[in-house]
Scaffold this motif. Structure first.
Motif, PDB file in Angstrom:
ATOM      1  N   SER A   1     -27.558  -1.880 -24.338  1.00 32.80           N
ATOM      2  CA  SER A   1     -26.472  -1.010 -23.888  1.00 32.80           C
ATOM      3  C   SER A   1     -25.400  -1.871 -23.240  1.00 32.80           C
ATOM      4  CB  SER A   1     -27.021  -0.005 -22.870  1.00 32.80           C
ATOM      5  OG  SER A   1     -25.984   0.623 -22.202  1.00 32.80           O
ATOM      6  N   ARG A   2     -24.218  -1.832 -23.808  1.00 28.20           N
ATOM      7  CA  ARG A   2     -23.088  -2.532 -23.190  1.00 28.20           C
ATOM      8  C   ARG A   2     -21.799  -1.790 -23.504  1.00 28.20           C
ATOM      9  NH1 ARG A   2     -24.006  -8.118 -26.342  1.00 28.20           N
ATOM     10  NH2 ARG A   2     -25.268  -7.157 -27.923  1.00 28.20           N
ATOM     11  N   ARG A   3     -20.830  -1.985 -22.612  1.00 29.27           N
ATOM     12  CA  ARG A   3     -19.571  -1.258 -22.752  1.00 29.27           C
ATOM     13  C   ARG A   3     -18.447  -2.176 -22.278  1.00 29.27           C
ATOM     14  NH1 ARG A   3     -20.038   3.747 -19.533  1.00 29.27           N
ATOM     15  NH2 ARG A   3     -19.412   2.448 -17.783  1.00 29.27           N
ATOM     16  N   LEU A   4     -17.347  -2.240 -23.026  1.00 30.97           N
ATOM     17  CA  LEU A   4     -16.191  -3.059 -22.673  1.00 30.97           C
ATOM     18  C   LEU A   4     -14.973  -2.153 -22.580  1.00 30.97           C
ATOM     19  CD1 LEU A   4     -14.952  -5.899 -22.232  1.00 30.97           C
ATOM     20  CD2 LEU A   4     -14.514  -5.952 -24.671  1.00 30.97           C
ATOM     21  N   ASN A   5     -14.413  -2.073 -21.386  1.00 31.12           N
ATOM     22  CA  ASN A   5     -13.183  -1.315 -21.176  1.00 31.12           C
ATOM     23  C   ASN A   5     -12.132  -2.246 -20.601  1.00 31.12           C
ATOM     24  OD1 ASN A   5     -13.916   1.301 -21.979  1.00 31.12           O
ATOM     25  ND2 ASN A   5     -15.007   1.644 -20.060  1.00 31.12           N
ATOM     26  N   GLY A   6     -10.894  -1.863 -20.734  1.00 32.97           N
ATOM     27  CA  GLY A   6      -9.810  -2.639 -20.155  1.00 32.97           C
ATOM     28  C   GLY A   6      -8.697  -1.716 -19.694  1.00 32.97           C
ATOM     29  N   HIS A   7      -7.892  -2.197 -18.746  1.00 35.96           N
ATOM     30  CA  HIS A   7      -6.732  -1.422 -18.310  1.00 35.96           C
ATOM     31  C   HIS A   7      -5.676  -2.370 -17.781  1.00 35.96           C
ATOM     32  CE1 HIS A   7      -8.649  -2.056 -14.414  1.00 35.96           C
ATOM     33  NE2 HIS A   7      -7.473  -1.831 -13.857  1.00 35.96           N
ATOM     34  N   ARG A   8      -4.444  -1.885 -17.697  1.00 29.32           N
ATOM     35  CA  ARG A   8      -3.326  -2.638 -17.129  1.00 29.32           C
ATOM     36  C   ARG A   8      -2.788  -1.831 -15.958  1.00 29.32           C
ATOM     37  NH1 ARG A   8       0.784  -4.567 -21.496  1.00 29.32           N
ATOM     38  NH2 ARG A   8       1.350  -5.939 -19.780  1.00 29.32           N
ATOM     39  N   GLN A   9      -2.782  -2.445 -14.789  1.00 27.80           N
ATOM     40  CA  GLN A   9      -2.390  -1.752 -13.563  1.00 27.80           C
ATOM     41  C   GLN A   9      -0.868  -1.641 -13.481  1.00 27.80           C
ATOM     42  OE1 GLN A   9      -5.075  -0.883 -11.759  1.00 27.80           O
ATOM     43  NE2 GLN A   9      -3.874   0.308 -10.336  1.00 27.80           N
ATOM     44  N   PRO A  10      -0.321  -0.432 -13.228  1.00 28.91           N
ATOM     45  CA  PRO A  10       1.137  -0.311 -13.063  1.00 28.91           C
ATOM     46  C   PRO A  10       1.576  -0.863 -11.708  1.00 28.91           C
ATOM     47  CG  PRO A  10       0.093   1.838 -12.875  1.00 28.91           C
ATOM     48  CD  PRO A  10      -0.987   0.863 -13.223  1.00 28.91           C
ATOM     49  N   LEU A  11       2.653  -1.648 -11.704  1.00 28.85           N
ATOM     50  CA  LEU A  11       3.154  -2.287 -10.499  1.00 28.85           C
ATOM     51  C   LEU A  11       4.652  -2.017 -10.334  1.00 28.85           C
ATOM     52  CD1 LEU A  11       1.477  -5.799 -10.876  1.00 28.85           C
ATOM     53  CD2 LEU A  11       0.693  -3.911  -9.457  1.00 28.85           C
ATOM     54  N   THR A  12       5.138  -2.206  -9.110  1.00 23.38           N
ATOM     55  CA  THR A  12       6.561  -2.095  -8.799  1.00 23.38           C
ATOM     56  C   THR A  12       6.977  -3.341  -8.041  1.00 23.38           C
ATOM     57  OG1 THR A  12       6.421   0.306  -8.621  1.00 23.38           O
ATOM     58  CG2 THR A  12       8.294  -0.735  -7.572  1.00 23.38           C
ATOM     59  N   SER A  13       8.124  -3.921  -8.411  1.00 23.79           N
ATOM     60  CA  SER A  13       8.636  -5.053  -7.645  1.00 23.79           C
ATOM     61  C   SER A  13       9.839  -4.595  -6.833  1.00 23.79           C
ATOM     62  CB  SER A  13       9.005  -6.224  -8.555  1.00 23.79           C
ATOM     63  OG  SER A  13      10.085  -5.904  -9.368  1.00 23.79           O
ATOM     64  N   LEU A  14       9.835  -4.969  -5.545  1.00 22.68           N
ATOM     65  CA  LEU A  14      10.893  -4.585  -4.611  1.00 22.68           C
ATOM     66  C   LEU A  14      11.580  -5.842  -4.093  1.00 22.68           C
ATOM     67  CD1 LEU A  14       8.891  -2.059  -2.418  1.00 22.68           C
ATOM     68  CD2 LEU A  14      10.483  -1.491  -4.224  1.00 22.68           C
ATOM     69  N   ARG A  15      12.910  -5.826  -4.052  1.00 16.17           N
ATOM     70  CA  ARG A  15      13.686  -6.918  -3.449  1.00 16.17           C
ATOM     71  C   ARG A  15      14.166  -6.461  -2.082  1.00 16.17           C
ATOM     72  NH1 ARG A  15      14.146 -12.129  -4.651  1.00 16.17           N
ATOM     73  NH2 ARG A  15      14.253 -11.563  -6.846  1.00 16.17           N
ATOM     74  N   VAL A  16      13.808  -7.191  -1.041  1.00 16.12           N
ATOM     75  CA  VAL A  16      14.206  -6.830   0.332  1.00 16.12           C
ATOM     76  C   VAL A  16      15.677  -7.172   0.497  1.00 16.12           C
ATOM     77  CG1 VAL A  16      13.829  -7.287   2.760  1.00 16.12           C
ATOM     78  CG2 VAL A  16      11.894  -7.202   1.207  1.00 16.12           C
ATOM     79  N   VAL A  17      16.473  -6.159   0.882  1.00 14.27           N
ATOM     80  CA  VAL A  17      17.917  -6.333   1.034  1.00 14.27           C
ATOM     81  C   VAL A  17      18.276  -6.561   2.492  1.00 14.27           C
ATOM     82  CG1 VAL A  17      20.146  -5.206   0.748  1.00 14.27           C
ATOM     83  CG2 VAL A  17      18.375  -4.904  -0.978  1.00 14.27           C
ATOM     84  N   ASP A  18      17.684  -5.791   3.410  1.00 15.50           N
ATOM     85  CA  ASP A  18      18.077  -5.862   4.804  1.00 15.50           C
ATOM     86  C   ASP A  18      16.904  -5.450   5.691  1.00 15.50           C
ATOM     87  OD1 ASP A  18      19.687  -6.253   6.984  1.00 15.50           O
ATOM     88  OD2 ASP A  18      20.659  -4.296   6.864  1.00 15.50           O
ATOM     89  N   ILE A  19      16.896  -5.980   6.915  1.00 15.33           N
ATOM     90  CA  ILE A  19      15.946  -5.562   7.937  1.00 15.33           C
ATOM     91  C   ILE A  19      16.755  -5.020   9.095  1.00 15.33           C
ATOM     92  CG2 ILE A  19      14.186  -6.333   9.565  1.00 15.33           C
ATOM     93  CD1 ILE A  19      13.408  -8.478   7.519  1.00 15.33           C
ATOM     94  N   GLU A  20      16.594  -3.715   9.369  1.00 14.37           N
ATOM     95  CA  GLU A  20      17.315  -3.073  10.455  1.00 14.37           C
ATOM     96  C   GLU A  20      16.429  -3.059  11.692  1.00 14.37           C
ATOM     97  OE1 GLU A  20      18.532   0.725   9.040  1.00 14.37           O
ATOM     98  OE2 GLU A  20      20.142  -0.101   7.822  1.00 14.37           O
ATOM     99  N   GLU A  21      16.930  -3.614  12.770  1.00 16.34           N
ATOM    100  CA  GLU A  21      16.110  -3.747  13.967  1.00 16.34           C
ATOM    101  C   GLU A  21      16.098  -2.481  14.795  1.00 16.34           C
ATOM    102  OE1 GLU A  21      17.372  -7.446  15.764  1.00 16.34           O
ATOM    103  OE2 GLU A  21      17.706  -8.184  13.729  1.00 16.34           O
ATOM    104  N   GLY A  22      17.187  -1.741  14.813  1.00 16.54           N
ATOM    105  CA  GLY A  22      17.228  -0.462  15.521  1.00 16.54           C
ATOM    106  C   GLY A  22      16.947  -0.560  17.005  1.00 16.54           C
ATOM    107  N   LEU A  23      17.285  -1.676  17.650  1.00 18.07           N
ATOM    108  CA  LEU A  23      17.010  -1.857  19.075  1.00 18.07           C
ATOM    109  C   LEU A  23      18.244  -1.556  19.908  1.00 18.07           C
ATOM    110  CD1 LEU A  23      14.999  -5.153  18.816  1.00 18.07           C
ATOM    111  CD2 LEU A  23      14.094  -2.881  19.094  1.00 18.07           C
TER     112      LEU A  23
END
Length: 149
Positions: A127-149
């Motif tokens: 008994s053997r089984r072979l499965n595969g999958h491709r994980q969905p991903l998102t890439s984010l580019r950091v534009v700004d860091i707001e400190e809010g102080l």
């Protein structure tokens, strides 16, 4: 977080932040049992996300995270769960998050990761089984860091 409008310009600042991103939300059979959540974007009633990830970011960094549903390429989003904020002279640690601080990021790409093979075998049982999958991903580019102080 929420969507932010306007043109994209990245200003280099000597500041860093540790931001927490929730994992992927999964629409489940019993999703109606969970209340509406607001970790990254407001979603439909869904089951709780996979474990959150913390990323140390500065402006112009690229984050690759699990797929964020409800966003498109070139959308600007505000990530409100900033755990730590700092620069050369001081560091602010949130309990659990820094009040008023946020990270603004732009969705650069939604894509699939490389194929992951899952092989299961029960020895001496033919008994053997072979499965595969491709994980969905998102890439984010950091534009700004707001400190809010």
């Amino acid at each position: 977080g929420e969507r932010v409008a306007g043109p994209i310009s990245i200003e280099r600042k000597p500041v860093f932040a540790v931001v927490e991103l929730a994992g992927t939300y999964v629409l489940g059979r019993n999703a109606k049992n969970y209340p509406r959540t607001n970790l990254l974007l407001t979603h439909l009633c869904v089951s709780p996300p996979t474990s959150p990830q913390a990323y140390k970011v500065t402006p112009d960094d690229l984050i690759i995270t699990e797929k964020l549903s409800g966003v498109d390429v070139n959308d600007r989003i505000r990530l409100n769960k900033v755990l730590l904020l700092g620069n050369k002279t001081e560091t602010i640690i949130g309990r659990p998050a820094v009040e008023g601080a946020s990270v603004i990021a732009v969705v650069e790409e939604q894509f699939l990761d490389g194929k992951v093979l899952v092989f299961k075998k029960r020895r001496r049982k033919n008994s053997r089984r072979l499965n595969g999958h491709r994980q969905p991903l998102t890439s984010l580019r950091v534009v700004d860091i707001e400190e809010g102080l």
